[in-house]
Design a protein around this motif. Structure first.
Motif, PDB file in Angstrom:
ATOM      1  N   TYR A   1       1.024  -1.116   0.066  1.00 39.18           N
ATOM      2  CA  TYR A   1       0.013  -0.012   0.043  1.00 39.18           C
ATOM      3  C   TYR A   1       0.868   1.200  -0.024  1.00 39.18           C
ATOM      4  O   TYR A   1       1.994   1.250   0.567  1.00 39.18           O
ATOM      5  N   PRO A   2       0.375   2.299  -0.511  1.00 39.75           N
ATOM      6  CA  PRO A   2       1.240   3.529  -0.472  1.00 39.75           C
ATOM      7  C   PRO A   2       1.030   4.233   0.854  1.00 39.75           C
ATOM      8  O   PRO A   2       0.318   3.745   1.470  1.00 39.75           O
ATOM      9  N   ALA A   3       2.140   5.216   1.125  1.00 37.34           N
ATOM     10  CA  ALA A   3       2.103   5.805   2.544  1.00 37.34           C
ATOM     11  C   ALA A   3       0.892   6.239   2.735  1.00 37.34           C
ATOM     12  O   ALA A   3       0.462   6.420   4.041  1.00 37.34           O
ATOM     13  N   LYS A   4       0.213   6.882   1.682  1.00 33.89           N
ATOM     14  CA  LYS A   4      -1.210   7.654   2.207  1.00 33.89           C
ATOM     15  C   LYS A   4      -2.400   6.715   2.514  1.00 33.89           C
ATOM     16  O   LYS A   4      -3.371   7.469   2.843  1.00 33.89           O
ATOM     17  N   ALA A   5      -2.145   5.360   2.534  1.00 31.94           N
ATOM     18  CA  ALA A   5      -3.011   4.457   3.048  1.00 31.94           C
ATOM     19  C   ALA A   5      -3.551   4.530   4.317  1.00 31.94           C
ATOM     20  O   ALA A   5      -4.591   4.361   4.697  1.00 31.94           O
ATOM     21  N   GLY A   6      -2.666   5.199   5.226  1.00 29.39           N
ATOM     22  CA  GLY A   6      -2.793   5.426   6.651  1.00 29.39           C
ATOM     23  C   GLY A   6      -1.273   5.300   7.409  1.00 29.39           C
ATOM     24  O   GLY A   6      -0.334   5.016   6.726  1.00 29.39           O
ATOM     25  N   THR A   7      -1.592   5.620   8.519  1.00 27.14           N
ATOM     26  CA  THR A   7      -0.176   5.479   9.395  1.00 27.14           C
ATOM     27  C   THR A   7       0.207   4.333   9.570  1.00 27.14           C
ATOM     28  O   THR A   7      -0.457   3.238   9.507  1.00 27.14           O
TER      29      THR A   7
ATOM     30  N   GLY B   1      -5.400 -10.893   9.455  1.00 24.37           N
ATOM     31  CA  GLY B   1      -4.724 -12.389   9.451  1.00 24.37           C
ATOM     32  C   GLY B   1      -3.304 -12.346   8.974  1.00 24.37           C
ATOM     33  O   GLY B   1      -2.803 -13.243   8.579  1.00 24.37           O
ATOM     34  N   ALA B   2      -2.725 -11.277   8.525  1.00 23.96           N
ATOM     35  CA  ALA B   2      -1.463 -11.088   8.061  1.00 23.96           C
ATOM     36  C   ALA B   2      -0.418 -11.680   9.053  1.00 23.96           C
ATOM     37  O   ALA B   2      -0.776 -11.806  10.284  1.00 23.96           O
ATOM     38  N   GLU B   3       0.780 -11.924   8.654  1.00 24.18           N
ATOM     39  CA  GLU B   3       1.878 -12.324   9.409  1.00 24.18           C
ATOM     40  C   GLU B   3       3.101 -11.353   9.823  1.00 24.18           C
ATOM     41  O   GLU B   3       3.520 -11.337  10.794  1.00 24.18           O
ATOM     42  N   ASP B   4       3.046 -10.253   8.903  1.00 24.85           N
ATOM     43  CA  ASP B   4       4.143  -9.315   9.075  1.00 24.85           C
ATOM     44  C   ASP B   4       3.764  -7.897   8.529  1.00 24.85           C
ATOM     45  O   ASP B   4       2.970  -8.075   7.341  1.00 24.85           O
ATOM     46  N   CYS B   5       4.146  -7.003   8.939  1.00 20.16           N
ATOM     47  CA  CYS B   5       3.555  -5.486   8.531  1.00 20.16           C
ATOM     48  C   CYS B   5       4.682  -4.666   8.615  1.00 20.16           C
ATOM     49  O   CYS B   5       5.172  -4.543   9.856  1.00 20.16           O
ATOM     50  N   GLN B   6       5.491  -4.005   7.538  1.00 19.88           N
ATOM     51  CA  GLN B   6       6.505  -3.012   8.019  1.00 19.88           C
ATOM     52  C   GLN B   6       6.109  -2.005   7.050  1.00 19.88           C
ATOM     53  O   GLN B   6       5.948  -2.031   5.854  1.00 19.88           O
ATOM     54  N   SER B   7       6.365  -0.824   7.748  1.00 18.40           N
ATOM     55  CA  SER B   7       6.128   0.619   7.280  1.00 18.40           C
ATOM     56  C   SER B   7       7.404   1.400   7.250  1.00 18.40           C
ATOM     57  O   SER B   7       8.231   1.300   7.758  1.00 18.40           O
TER      58      SER B   7
ATOM     59  N   GLY C   1      -9.062   0.008   1.471  1.00 22.04           N
ATOM     60  CA  GLY C   1      -9.263   0.496   0.215  1.00 22.04           C
ATOM     61  C   GLY C   1      -8.207  -0.639  -0.798  1.00 22.04           C
ATOM     62  O   GLY C   1      -7.752  -1.480  -0.291  1.00 22.04           O
ATOM     63  N   GLU C   2      -7.974  -0.211  -2.176  1.00 28.57           N
ATOM     64  CA  GLU C   2      -7.546  -0.976  -2.964  1.00 28.57           C
ATOM     65  C   GLU C   2      -5.882  -0.908  -2.962  1.00 28.57           C
ATOM     66  O   GLU C   2      -5.241   0.229  -2.932  1.00 28.57           O
ATOM     67  N   GLY C   3      -5.327  -2.038  -2.834  1.00 27.95           N
ATOM     68  CA  GLY C   3      -3.723  -1.888  -2.815  1.00 27.95           C
ATOM     69  C   GLY C   3      -3.200  -2.504  -3.909  1.00 27.95           C
ATOM     70  O   GLY C   3      -3.821  -1.970  -5.078  1.00 27.95           O
ATOM     71  N   ASP C   4      -2.295  -3.214  -4.044  1.00 26.24           N
ATOM     72  CA  ASP C   4      -1.703  -3.618  -5.201  1.00 26.24           C
ATOM     73  C   ASP C   4      -2.277  -5.283  -5.723  1.00 26.24           C
ATOM     74  O   ASP C   4      -1.773  -5.429  -6.660  1.00 26.24           O
TER      75      ASP C   4
END
Length: 246
Positions: free
Chosen positions: A141-147, A159-165, A191-194
């Motif tokens: 997702y782009p940075a603008k998707a949220g904090t 249910g994701a395993e990992d998230c890195q921002s 919203g829609e990601g990739d």
């Protein structure tokens, strides 16, 4: 969830290359057709096809071209493409996984081998490096998707395993069999990601110094410029001070 991410390294290296690839409609069209043949030719029911269509839209491909590429999968029109994976090593001992779609495996093998050899690398046997990667689903997702906190919470709930921002965007990883469900759950919130894609994530990144980084990026760019190469995965981690000098 959380931990060090080399997302910034990837974004830095791929920025210009992605812009070039976005204009390569034939490559995008090829992925759409193969994805449609591999499953139901409906993006709503086929996660890989949905991701391919979203990539084509992002690349500026006209709607008619996208629909035509999907239609090819239903009939005998066009070539039949074969998915072939190559593995090897680049400068600095970096491991490479090169994914291709080709209608001529001899041409592709020759081109890939030549590009790698000319840019300080060498190919290995199948399985020579893939054991050091995990096969996962990857959603961006782009940075603008949220904090970072908001996306982290959404990924956790999905249910994701990992998230890195980072300032460049959000990278979410999930088990292969959960990719479609996680994509749908995230779309309801962010919203829609990739669209989500199958990916290879390195288990142990390799730090690359200034002397090898430029050659490595040149190698990856040359591979991704080849018509048959769809994507190149690697385990490099280039420090920010080195990136700043490139």
């Amino acid at each position: 969830m959380a931990g060090h991410s080399k997302f910034k390294n990837i974004m830095h290296r791929k920025g210009a290359q992605d812009r070039k690839r976005a204009a390569a409609f034939s490559k995008l069209s090829r992925e759409i057709t193969v994805a449609a043949k591999a499953g139901i030719p409906d993006p709503a029911m086929n996660a890989r096809l949905r991701a391919a269509v979203l990539a084509a839209r992002a690349g500026g491909m006209p709607k008619d071209n996208i629909e035509r590429s999907i239609s090819k999968a239903a009939g005998s029109e066009g070539e039949t493409y074969e998915e072939i994976r190559y593995e090897g090593f680049g400068p600095g001992g970096v491991s490479l996984i090169i994914e291709t779609l080709t209608d001529n495996r001899n041409r592709t093998a020759t081109n890939v081998r030549t590009i790698v050899a000319k840019n300080g690398g060498n190919l290995g046997a199948s399985g020579s490096v893939s054991h050091a990667f995990d096969r996962l689903g990857r959603i961006v997702y782009p940075a603008k998707a949220g904090t970072a906190d908001a996306v982290f919470e959404a990924a956790l709930d999905a249910g994701a395993e990992d998230c890195q921002s980072s300032e460049d965007g959000h990278e979410i990883w999930t088990a292969l069999d959960e990719l479609h469900n996680v994509v749908k759950a995230l779309e309801a919130v962010l919203g829609e990601g990739d669209g989500g894609k199958l990916a290879w994530r390195a288990q142990t990144p390799v730090t690359v110094g200034e002397g090898d980084a430029g050659t490595l990026f040149k190698l990856i760019d040359a591979l991704e410029d080849d018509d048959d190469v769809q994507v190149v995965w690697d385990n490099s981690d280039v420090p920010e001070d080195v990136l700043a000098k490139l």
